[in-house]
Design an enzyme around this catalytic site. Structure first.
Site, PDB file in Angstrom:
ATOM      1  N   ASP A 165      44.123 -70.943  40.005  1.00  0.00           N
ATOM      2  CA  ASP A 165      44.293 -71.869  38.893  1.00  0.00           C
ATOM      3  C   ASP A 165      44.766 -71.162  37.627  1.00  0.00           C
ATOM      4  O   ASP A 165      44.078 -71.150  36.611  1.00  0.00           O
ATOM      5  CB  ASP A 165      42.943 -72.589  38.665  1.00  0.00           C
ATOM      6  CG  ASP A 165      42.996 -73.580  37.521  1.00  0.00           C
ATOM      7  OD1 ASP A 165      44.093 -74.073  37.223  1.00  0.00           O
ATOM      8  OD2 ASP A 165      41.938 -73.859  36.929  1.00  0.00           O
ATOM      9  N   GLU A 405      35.948 -65.963  44.036  1.00  0.00           N
ATOM     10  CA  GLU A 405      35.948 -67.157  44.872  1.00  0.00           C
ATOM     11  C   GLU A 405      36.740 -67.007  46.161  1.00  0.00           C
ATOM     12  O   GLU A 405      37.670 -67.790  46.426  1.00  0.00           O
ATOM     13  CB  GLU A 405      36.442 -68.365  44.069  1.00  0.00           C
ATOM     14  CG  GLU A 405      35.531 -68.675  42.900  1.00  0.00           C
ATOM     15  CD  GLU A 405      35.725 -70.095  42.340  1.00  0.00           C
ATOM     16  OE1 GLU A 405      36.705 -70.748  42.693  1.00  0.00           O
ATOM     17  OE2 GLU A 405      34.857 -70.520  41.553  1.00  0.00           O
ATOM     18  N   TYR A 457      30.267 -75.706  38.605  1.00  0.00           N
ATOM     19  CA  TYR A 457      30.857 -76.788  37.802  1.00  0.00           C
ATOM     20  C   TYR A 457      30.132 -78.114  38.038  1.00  0.00           C
ATOM     21  O   TYR A 457      30.751 -79.153  38.209  1.00  0.00           O
ATOM     22  CB  TYR A 457      32.360 -76.890  38.112  1.00  0.00           C
ATOM     23  CG  TYR A 457      33.106 -75.703  37.540  1.00  0.00           C
ATOM     24  CD1 TYR A 457      33.460 -75.660  36.201  1.00  0.00           C
ATOM     25  CD2 TYR A 457      33.398 -74.593  38.338  1.00  0.00           C
ATOM     26  CE1 TYR A 457      34.112 -74.562  35.656  1.00  0.00           C
ATOM     27  CE2 TYR A 457      34.046 -73.484  37.806  1.00  0.00           C
ATOM     28  CZ  TYR A 457      34.398 -73.480  36.464  1.00  0.00           C
ATOM     29  OH  TYR A 457      35.032 -72.380  35.922  1.00  0.00           O
ATOM     30  N   GLU A 493      30.855 -68.402  35.777  1.00  0.00           N
ATOM     31  CA  GLU A 493      31.727 -69.472  35.291  1.00  0.00           C
ATOM     32  C   GLU A 493      30.929 -70.757  35.206  1.00  0.00           C
ATOM     33  O   GLU A 493      30.227 -71.122  36.151  1.00  0.00           O
ATOM     34  CB  GLU A 493      32.910 -69.723  36.242  1.00  0.00           C
ATOM     35  CG  GLU A 493      34.000 -68.699  36.188  1.00  0.00           C
ATOM     36  CD  GLU A 493      35.188 -69.044  37.098  1.00  0.00           C
ATOM     37  OE1 GLU A 493      35.382 -70.242  37.403  1.00  0.00           O
ATOM     38  OE2 GLU A 493      35.904 -68.117  37.498  1.00  0.00           O
TER      39      GLU A 493
HETATM   40  C1  GCB Z   1      37.047 -71.740  39.217  1.00  0.00           C
HETATM   41  C2  GCB Z   1      37.994 -70.613  39.226  1.00  0.00           C
HETATM   42  C3  GCB Z   1      38.866 -70.571  37.983  1.00  0.00           C
HETATM   43  C4  GCB Z   1      39.306 -71.969  37.603  1.00  0.00           C
HETATM   44  C5  GCB Z   1      38.074 -72.800  37.325  1.00  0.00           C
HETATM   45  C6  GCB Z   1      38.437 -74.248  36.955  1.00  0.00           C
HETATM   46  O1  GCB Z   1      36.072 -71.756  39.922  1.00  0.00           O
HETATM   47  O2  GCB Z   1      37.370 -69.376  39.428  1.00  0.00           O
HETATM   48  O3  GCB Z   1      39.970 -69.742  38.231  1.00  0.00           O
HETATM   49  O4  GCB Z   1      40.182 -71.990  36.526  1.00  0.00           O
HETATM   50  O5  GCB Z   1      37.265 -72.832  38.463  1.00  0.00           O
HETATM   51  O6  GCB Z   1      38.594 -74.532  35.779  1.00  0.00           O
HETATM   52  O7  GCB Z   1      38.594 -75.041  37.864  1.00  0.00           O
END
Ligand code: GCB
Length: 582
Positions: A165, A405, A457, A493
């Site tokens: 991403d 990841e 997330y 993250e």
């Molecule tokens: C993740 C990735 C990161 C993405 C992020 C997202 O888990 O490690 O590279 O940018 O999520 O914002 O989806």
């Protein structure tokens, strides 16, 4: 690997300029390193990604051709002359005066060629072919098809079709340098440091090339200390332990740096010399704690990107200064070089300013389809080696991350990651090694990596909008992860997209309020868990990525600062929390 340096015995020039450039969409090929259609070359800035410099090349990933000409400075006769590239993404092939010097695969890490036999005093022609096209057997991968593509639901169909991403910027992205040394020279210096009470110890290992007569001389200077040691040369490597009484340790609060100068001396004459900044510090994991200089340290900071309009992922010194200023303003003490090693200058400043860095290889979005697995494995090993060779002497670098990841569910991923772990540990036993995962309890590699780095997330991709649920799920998961693996955890993250200027009360997704609430509540929860050793918000700044339905304006809006470095609401709230803790 030593960064080029100018002193009385070494000289460096940078080939930063407007080079000639052309796209080669039909992959026309080469004649003596020269692309046939080069007559329609246009100027391009080096270093910088090519994608945002023109109106017709943003999504073109290669191949493309660069060329420049140069003369040598006077007095380089008899010298060993090396051509060094800081980072070319992704494949580079290099010719000098029609002679192939070699190639390199993988962006974000340096490579160099001994150009002594091919370089002339004047009228040198340097040609570089760069190919940034995405492919399933590249690391990081792209254009993956078949079953493996299903793993990447969130990126599938995005354009360009990267399996990660962030925008797959291409080109010569960091400085190209020529440097001269004597034929007998210092090839490498490696330091590791310890201390007991007030006595610091610096272990230095020097690799050198050339005749074995003479001595290696070591000067250590700083904070009232000046000592000199001399060791006779016999082998290709020389080792010495230097005592530092009343040592001034390196730490975020006091980033003390000593100057270590190493000289090769023959018949009383210095023939090569190199000066390295050295910070004396230790870093280790003991039980549930991360200890810096024997004291627990909690990491608060960010996952980040090297990303800015027009230059793309190009080296931009003013942006490095600005980003550290923002980190200091907000009270961050650390960041991860997600998802590739950042410039050497970024680490130099981290050493100087006392910022802690988790240094990550370019192995992002790995998947484990059988074909190409061996090649991808070899590349991951190469990246670990190149990263540690480049960054091992930075006190700011407190940990290595071998991947972000990976889609590591199939069984053969265990030996894959075991090998990467051992590679890193063999090269550097002084730093913890980690792997950043979204799998949670299913990540078998957590069993043998030193620290658990988890990306989550909840309240965003999972359970969108439902923050109460997100927090209670996270709390249960963290406890059970800790129970299962019995290791400290960094939440590497977490975050939410916020479109700058979009507000909502009550908070809802994509508003600055929702991003703020999610981040603050995550942080409050993390602070209640004694085994959590840090919080890294995703992301410090908005950044460019491929086009897709989840990425308005082809940007990831999870920054707490905008792409042009303005604070969102979350930045002010995080600052209140982080300033309180520092
Ligand atoms: C993740 C990735 C990161 C993405 C992020 C997202 O888990 O490690 O590279 O940018 O999520 O914002 O989806």
């Amino acid at each position: 690997m030593l960064y080029p340096q100018s002193n009385l015995y070494r000289q460096t020039i940078e080939l930063a300029d407007f080079w000639d450039f052309c796209f080669d969409p039909n992959d026309v090929g080469i004649q003596n390193g020269w692309q046939k259609g080069f007559t329609d070359a246009r100027p391009i800035a080096v270093p910088a990604s090519w994608n945002d410099q023109f109106e017709d090349g943003r999504d073109f990933l290669g191949p493309a051709w660069y060329q420049t000409s140069f003369d040598l400075p006077w007095s380089w006769d008899e010298k060993r002359i090396v051509l060094r590239f800081g980072s070319v993404n992704y494949l580079a092939e290099v010719w000098l005066n029609g002679q192939s010097l070699g190639s390199h695969e993988g962006g974000h890490l340096p490579f160099e060629f001994d150009a002594t036999s091919w370089v002339k005093q004047s009228g040198n022609l340097l040609v570089v072919r760069v190919d940034g096209r995405l492919a399933f057997d590249h690391v990081p991968p792209g254009n993956v098809t078949g079953d493996a593509a299903d793993f990447f639901a969130s990126h599938a169909g995005n354009f360009p079709q990267a399996q990660f991403d962030f925008f797959p910027y291409c080109g010569i992205q960091r400085p190209v340098m020529l440097y001269a040394t004597s034929q007998n020279y210092l090839r490498d210096i490696a330091v590791d440091t310890q201390f007991q009470d007030l006595l610091g110890k610096i272990h230095v290992r020097v690799e050198r090339v050339g005749e074995a007569s003479g001595i290696a001389r070591f000067h250590l200077l700083g904070y009232g200390h000046h000592s000199t040691r001399e060791i006779p040369l016999s082998n290709e490597s020389v080792e010495v332990d230097i005592d530092v009484p009343s040592v001034m340790l390196w730490s975020p609060k006091n980033p003390n740096l000593y100057d270590l100068s190493v000289e090769l001396v023959r018949n009383g004459n210095v023939i090569d010399a190199y000066t390295l900044k050295v910070g004396v510090r230790t870093i280790e994991i003991v039980g549930d704690q991360l200890l810096l200089n024997d004291e627990p340290i909690y990491l608060n900071g960010f996952g980040r990107h090297e990303d800015f309009p027009v230059v793309g992922r190009g080296y931009l010194p003013a942006l490095i200064v600005k980003d550290y200023a923002l980190m200091q303003w907000i009270g961050a003490n650390s960041f991860r070089t997600s998802h590739y090693p950042y410039s050497e200058q970024m680490l130099d400043l981290a050493d100087q300013l006392g910022i802690l860095v988790i240094d990550e290889t370019p192995a992002v979005g790995l998947y484990f389809r059988e074909d190409g697995l061996e090649k991808r494995g070899a590349l991951c090993q190469q990246y670990v080696r190149e990263m540690i060779a480049r960054d091992k002497n930075h006190p700011s670098v407190i940990m290595w991350s071998v991947a972000n990841e990976p889609h590591s569910t199939p069984p053969h991923t265990r030996p894959f990651f075991e090998e990467l772990y051992h590679e890193a540990k063999t090269l550097d036993s002084t730093r913890p090694v980690t792997l950043v995962s979204f799998l949670g309890a299913g990540e078998e590699a957590f069993a043998f990596y030193d620290l658990i780095c988890l990306n989550r997330y909840l309240g965003w991709y999972v359970g969108p909008g439902k923050l109460d649920e997100a927090l209670s799920t996270l709390s249960v998961e963290l406890d059970s992860l800790h129970e299962k693996f019995n290791k400290p955890i960094l939440l590497a993250e977490f975050g939410a997209d916020a479109i700058p200027g979009h507000h909502a009360q009550p908070p809802e997704m994509f508003s600055e309020e929702y991003q703020t609430e999610l981040i603050v509540r995550y942080i409050e929860l993390l602070r209640q868990k004694s085994y959590v050793v840090g919080e890294h918000i995703w992301n410090m700044c908005d950044f460019k990525t491929s086009q897709g339905v989840t990425r308005a304006g082809a940007l990831n809006y999870k920054g707490v600062f905008t792409r042009d470095r303005r604070p969102k609401l979350a930045a002010h709230r995080v600052r209140e929390l982080w300033q309180k803790n520092t």
